[in-house]
Structures are given as structure tokens and as C-alpha cells.
Design a protein around this motif. Sequence first.
Motif, PDB file in Angstrom:
ATOM      1  N   GLU A 228       0.830  -1.212   0.000  1.00 17.26           N
ATOM      2  CA  GLU A 228       0.000   0.000   0.000  1.00 17.26           C
ATOM      3  C   GLU A 228       0.861   1.257   0.000  1.00 17.26           C
ATOM      4  N   GLU A 229       2.023   1.184   0.718  1.00 17.92           N
ATOM      5  CA  GLU A 229       2.912   2.346   0.704  1.00 17.92           C
ATOM      6  C   GLU A 229       3.469   2.575  -0.694  1.00 17.92           C
ATOM      7  N   ARG A 230       3.875   1.464  -1.338  1.00 15.79           N
ATOM      8  CA  ARG A 230       4.373   1.623  -2.707  1.00 15.79           C
ATOM      9  C   ARG A 230       3.285   2.166  -3.622  1.00 15.79           C
ATOM     10  N   ALA A 231       2.056   1.644  -3.414  1.00 12.87           N
ATOM     11  CA  ALA A 231       0.955   2.143  -4.241  1.00 12.87           C
ATOM     12  C   ALA A 231       0.696   3.614  -3.948  1.00 12.87           C
ATOM     13  N   GLY A 232       0.816   4.011  -2.615  1.00 13.25           N
ATOM     14  CA  GLY A 232       0.617   5.424  -2.266  1.00 13.25           C
ATOM     15  C   GLY A 232       1.675   6.307  -2.889  1.00 13.25           C
ATOM     16  N   HIS A 233       2.946   5.849  -2.810  1.00  8.73           N
ATOM     17  CA  HIS A 233       4.012   6.623  -3.441  1.00  8.73           C
ATOM     18  C   HIS A 233       3.779   6.746  -4.953  1.00  8.73           C
ATOM     19  N   GLU A 234       3.326   5.644  -5.535  1.00  6.22           N
ATOM     20  CA  GLU A 234       3.081   5.674  -6.975  1.00  6.22           C
ATOM     21  C   GLU A 234       1.952   6.650  -7.304  1.00  6.22           C
ATOM     22  N   ARG A 235       0.906   6.614  -6.446  1.00  5.12           N
ATOM     23  CA  ARG A 235      -0.207   7.544  -6.695  1.00  5.12           C
ATOM     24  C   ARG A 235       0.240   8.988  -6.510  1.00  5.12           C
ATOM     25  N   GLU A 236       1.060   9.236  -5.464  1.00  9.53           N
ATOM     26  CA  GLU A 236       1.554  10.606  -5.261  1.00  9.53           C
ATOM     27  C   GLU A 236       2.414  11.053  -6.438  1.00  9.53           C
ATOM     28  N   ARG A 237       3.234  10.125  -6.938  1.00  7.57           N
ATOM     29  CA  ARG A 237       4.063  10.496  -8.090  1.00  7.57           C
ATOM     30  C   ARG A 237       3.195  10.807  -9.299  1.00  7.57           C
ATOM     31  N   GLU A 238       2.188   9.942  -9.514  1.00  3.24           N
ATOM     32  CA  GLU A 238       1.299  10.173 -10.656  1.00  3.24           C
ATOM     33  C   GLU A 238       0.530  11.477 -10.471  1.00  3.24           C
ATOM     34  N   LEU A 239       0.119  11.742  -9.200  1.00  2.00           N
ATOM     35  CA  LEU A 239      -0.611  12.987  -8.937  1.00  2.00           C
ATOM     36  C   LEU A 239       0.268  14.193  -9.208  1.00  2.00           C
ATOM     37  N   ALA A 240       1.559  14.116  -8.795  1.00  2.00           N
ATOM     38  CA  ALA A 240       2.468  15.225  -9.066  1.00  2.00           C
ATOM     39  C   ALA A 240       2.653  15.416 -10.565  1.00  2.00           C
ATOM     40  N   GLU A 241       2.776  14.291 -11.269  1.00  2.00           N
ATOM     41  CA  GLU A 241       2.925  14.414 -12.720  1.00  2.00           C
ATOM     42  C   GLU A 241       1.681  15.033 -13.339  1.00  2.00           C
ATOM     43  N   LEU A 242       0.501  14.612 -12.841  1.00  2.12           N
ATOM     44  CA  LEU A 242      -0.734  15.163 -13.399  1.00  2.12           C
ATOM     45  C   LEU A 242      -0.860  16.657 -13.094  1.00  2.12           C
ATOM     46  N   ARG A 243      -0.420  17.037 -11.874  1.00  2.41           N
ATOM     47  CA  ARG A 243      -0.484  18.466 -11.534  1.00  2.41           C
ATOM     48  C   ARG A 243       0.447  19.277 -12.428  1.00  2.41           C
ATOM     49  N   GLY A 244       1.643  18.716 -12.653  1.00  2.00           N
ATOM     50  CA  GLY A 244       2.558  19.415 -13.552  1.00  2.00           C
ATOM     51  C   GLY A 244       1.977  19.529 -14.960  1.00  2.00           C
ATOM     52  N   GLU A 245       1.369  18.416 -15.428  1.00  2.00           N
ATOM     53  CA  GLU A 245       0.768  18.475 -16.750  1.00  2.00           C
ATOM     54  C   GLU A 245      -0.375  19.466 -16.791  1.00  2.00           C
ATOM     55  N   LEU A 246      -1.163  19.520 -15.682  1.00  2.00           N
ATOM     56  CA  LEU A 246      -2.273  20.481 -15.648  1.00  2.00           C
ATOM     57  C   LEU A 246      -1.755  21.913 -15.694  1.00  2.00           C
ATOM     58  N   ALA A 247      -0.668  22.164 -14.929  1.00  2.00           N
ATOM     59  CA  ALA A 247      -0.117  23.524 -14.940  1.00  2.00           C
ATOM     60  C   ALA A 247       0.397  23.879 -16.331  1.00  2.00           C
ATOM     61  N   ARG A 248       1.082  22.912 -16.950  1.00  2.00           N
ATOM     62  CA  ARG A 248       1.574  23.188 -18.294  1.00  2.00           C
ATOM     63  C   ARG A 248       0.420  23.391 -19.272  1.00  2.00           C
ATOM     64  N   ALA A 249      -0.649  22.579 -19.077  1.00  2.00           N
ATOM     65  CA  ALA A 249      -1.796  22.728 -19.961  1.00  2.00           C
ATOM     66  C   ALA A 249      -2.449  24.091 -19.782  1.00  2.00           C
ATOM     67  N   ARG A 250      -2.562  24.555 -18.514  1.00  2.00           N
ATOM     68  CA  ARG A 250      -3.167  25.874 -18.273  1.00  2.00           C
ATOM     69  C   ARG A 250      -2.306  26.979 -18.895  1.00  2.00           C
ATOM     70  N   GLU A 251      -0.998  26.839 -18.720  1.00  2.00           N
ATOM     71  CA  GLU A 251      -0.114  27.845 -19.299  1.00  2.00           C
ATOM     72  C   GLU A 251      -0.239  27.859 -20.819  1.00  2.00           C
ATOM     73  N   GLY A 252      -0.287  26.624 -21.387  1.00  2.48           N
ATOM     74  CA  GLY A 252      -0.457  26.551 -22.827  1.00  2.48           C
ATOM     75  C   GLY A 252      -1.795  27.101 -23.277  1.00  2.48           C
ATOM     76  N   ALA A 253      -2.839  26.863 -22.445  1.00  5.07           N
ATOM     77  CA  ALA A 253      -4.161  27.380 -22.807  1.00  5.07           C
ATOM     78  C   ALA A 253      -4.162  28.902 -22.809  1.00  5.07           C
ATOM     79  N   ARG A 254      -3.475  29.504 -21.796  1.00  6.96           N
ATOM     80  CA  ARG A 254      -3.422  30.979 -21.772  1.00  6.96           C
ATOM     81  C   ARG A 254      -2.688  31.506 -23.004  1.00  6.96           C
ATOM     82  N   ASP A 255      -1.552  30.827 -23.341  1.00  8.21           N
ATOM     83  CA  ASP A 255      -0.828  31.275 -24.535  1.00  8.21           C
ATOM     84  C   ASP A 255      -1.676  31.098 -25.787  1.00  8.21           C
ATOM     85  N   GLU A 256      -2.379  29.965 -25.842  1.00  6.67           N
ATOM     86  CA  GLU A 256      -3.219  29.714 -27.013  1.00  6.67           C
ATOM     87  C   GLU A 256      -4.361  30.724 -27.099  1.00  6.67           C
TER      88      GLU A 256
END
Length: 458
Positions: free
Chosen positions: A146-174
Motif C-alpha cells: 500500500e505504501e508503494r501504491a501510495g508513493h506511486e499515486r503521489e508520483r502520478e498525482l504530481a505528474e498530473l499536476r505538472g501536466e495540468l499547470a503546463r496545460a493551463r499555461e499553454g491554454a493561456r498562450d493559445e
Amino acid sequence: MEPTDGEEARGQAEPEEGEPAETLDRPLPERVRGRVIQLAGEAFDGLTLNELPGPLRQYARFTPPRRVKFGGSAMAAALETDTVFRHRVGAVLRAGAPELAEAVERGAPPPAADPVEVAAAAFLLRPAGWSKLVAAAGEEAQRAQEERAGHERERELAELRGELARAREGARDEQERLRAELEATRKEGDALHRKLRSAHADVRRGEASVRKLRAELDEVRASAEAARVTGESEARRLRGRLARAEAALEASRRSVREERGIEDTRLRLLLDTVLDAAQGLRRELALPPAREGRLPAETVASVSPGEPGPGDIARRALDGEDPAVLDQLLALPQAHLVVDGYNVTKTGYPTLPLERQRARLMRGLAVLAAQSGAEMTCVFDGAELAAPVLLTPPRGVRVLFSPAGETADELIRQLVRAEPAGRPVVVVSSDREVAEGIARSGAWPVASRLLLNRLART
């Protein structure tokens, strides 16, 4: 057999009679179960076939991975119900990891040990309190998972947040880019509106040009279609010519092969004739062995004094002499008798229907063939036949009908020419033209009445 030290130690770990046996209050965790089955599959190599439980002996020849794949359920059931088999698998574990096995038997597994390995060892060795060790190790493995799964979920969540931020930035530029493009488009639209009115006239002129081009295109398509049809017709014609040429080539090759086979057959017949004649003369004249070579004068073809030639036999046959001449001719080595069928039947029994004429002649020729042993061919005129004749040739007699547009006399001449020079060929026909023609080819002509008289004696 005396028990080993390991077996005595395992016997001490089992509960005494009357004491409740420890059991698990829940199934083994999946990873622990998989590790236990893997250890059991590896233990097969150190056990004999008799030491294995009956249901598991069929997997003894398998490799460990195949045992786990195909016999995992059976091994899990045997470990749960067969104490001796579980002890033997535990002995293999103890030999492979003695420190872990000793710590588990003491009830104090190393804190840094893999919880799955600890749980598997506790399940196999069954020390006091093993069920608690299995449960604790299973819970530890579950927590680690469960800890490994939690770490994996946190990593995926961080990646998704980064992608969301990049997407928002790209949306503003677009969005900014689209606003700029919209403004430019509006300005361009104003200019286009100004040009639109002048473009209408161009459109009308363009429509006229399009109609003209469509007409020209239709003409070009019609021409192309005609050319395609012509090309396909020419291609079919060329394919037909090619097929005919290939068929002609194949027929030519087949004809060459058949002619070669016919020539070989003619040569064999001639050789058999010469050999049979030579052996007959040697026996009849009781000749001594031949000299080593031949004199030159002996190679010249001639007729000996007193020996009848083909012309003499033709005159004798046409004169209707004794039918014993036919017996003498058929007694020659490799003799071939060719009969003009309808000439014979219409000479001997012309009032009978053609079918009965053929049947009567076939019966007589069958008897003559059996008596003389000579090859016999009977030729009928088939040029005017409307349909094939149903006729079963008797044994020893070949029956032929002339093809359309050809008479029986012409087929007889072809049969005589097909034989090798030197083979005795006897032709039965009262037709003087046929008799003289085949006599010039080296055959012996015999009148139809001679054959009828000879058949009357059979």
C-alpha cells in the motif's frame, strides 16, 4: 528409515495430541501464496518420486516455472493437507536460507527481512505462533504494497499536476494567440468583403470556364475509355495468341516425345523379330556357332533362290491359294496380322447386319490369335459413323475404326508404315490397290477368302 535431525525438529514444532492446531483466520496473501508455491516447485528437484504426494507426481518432470504454472493449485492444497510434504519443502527452505529459518523458528524474524519471505518460511516451518507470524508478515507486506501504491499515486498525482499547470499555461498562450488571430481575421474579413463584390464577376466567368472544361473533360474521358476498351481487346487477343502458341509448343513437345517412344518401340520390335528369326533358323538348321565376323558379301540384302518375295505372295494371295499360306506367315517371328474388317465380312457373310458381321469376325480372330500367338489388328471403316460403336474387343485382338474423313484403307497403310522395316506384317484384304501398295512397303498381302477359309477350320 531413521528420521533426520531436521525431521525431529519439525516434529517438535507440531502441536501435541489434544492441543488445538494453529490455523489461519484468513487466506494467505497472494504474494505469500505465490512464494510458497514457488518454493514447493523448486523443492521437487531434491525429492524422489516416492517422496512426492500422489497428485503432484505428474509434475515431477516439469521445470520449476511450469510446475508453478500448471500445478500451483495442487501444490498449495498438498502443502496445506500433507504435513510430510510440507516438512520436506521446509527442509529445502532451511538448507537454502538457514539464518532466516532459524530466526523464524525462534519466533524472532530479522526486522530487515522481506515480509513475504518471513511469511512463507513461517507457513512451511510452522513454529509456535506461526499463524501470527504469517498474519503479521502478510499485513506488513500489505502495508508495504500500500505504501508503494501510495508513493506511486503521489508520483502520478504530481505528474498530473505538472501536466495540468503546463496545460493551463499553454491554454493561456493559445488564448492570447487566438485573440490576436481573431483581430487579424476581422481585419482580413473587412478586406475580403470589399473584394467579394468584385469577385462575383470573376466567379461567373469562372463558372463559364468550368462548364467548358467539364465538356472537354468528358471528351477526354470518352477518348480514354475507348482507348482502354481497345487496349483490353488487344490484350485479350495477344493473350489468346500466347495461349495458342504455348499449346502448340506443348503439343509439339508431346509429339516429339511420342514419336521418340514410337521409334524406340519399333526398334525393339525389329530387334525381337531378328532375334526370334535367327534363333528359329539356328534350331531348324542346327547351325554351328557363328564366326567372329561377317563377310562383306553377307551384308547385301537379296532374295535367295527359291525363296518367295512379297510380290510372289501377293500374287498367290490374290489367286486364292491354300489358306495354309496364312498359317506359315503367322508362324514367322513377331508376325502382325492386319485385317480389313468390312472387306472380309462383306466377302464372307454380306447379308448379316454390320453389328453381327463384326461380332462373328471378332470370334474367329480371337480363336486364331489364341492358336497362333501373333499380334492381330482389325480395322473397320468409321468415316461415315454417326456415333461411336459400342464394341468390346476380344482378348488378343486390337479393334480400330478410321477417323472422320479417312477410310479404312488409309488407316491400314498407316499401320504398315508404322512398323519397323523387317517385321513380318500380313494384311488381309481383297482390294488389289491395297494389296499392291502394302506389298511395296514390305508387307505380305493375303486375300479375304483365305482368312475366311482359315477361320472355317477353327
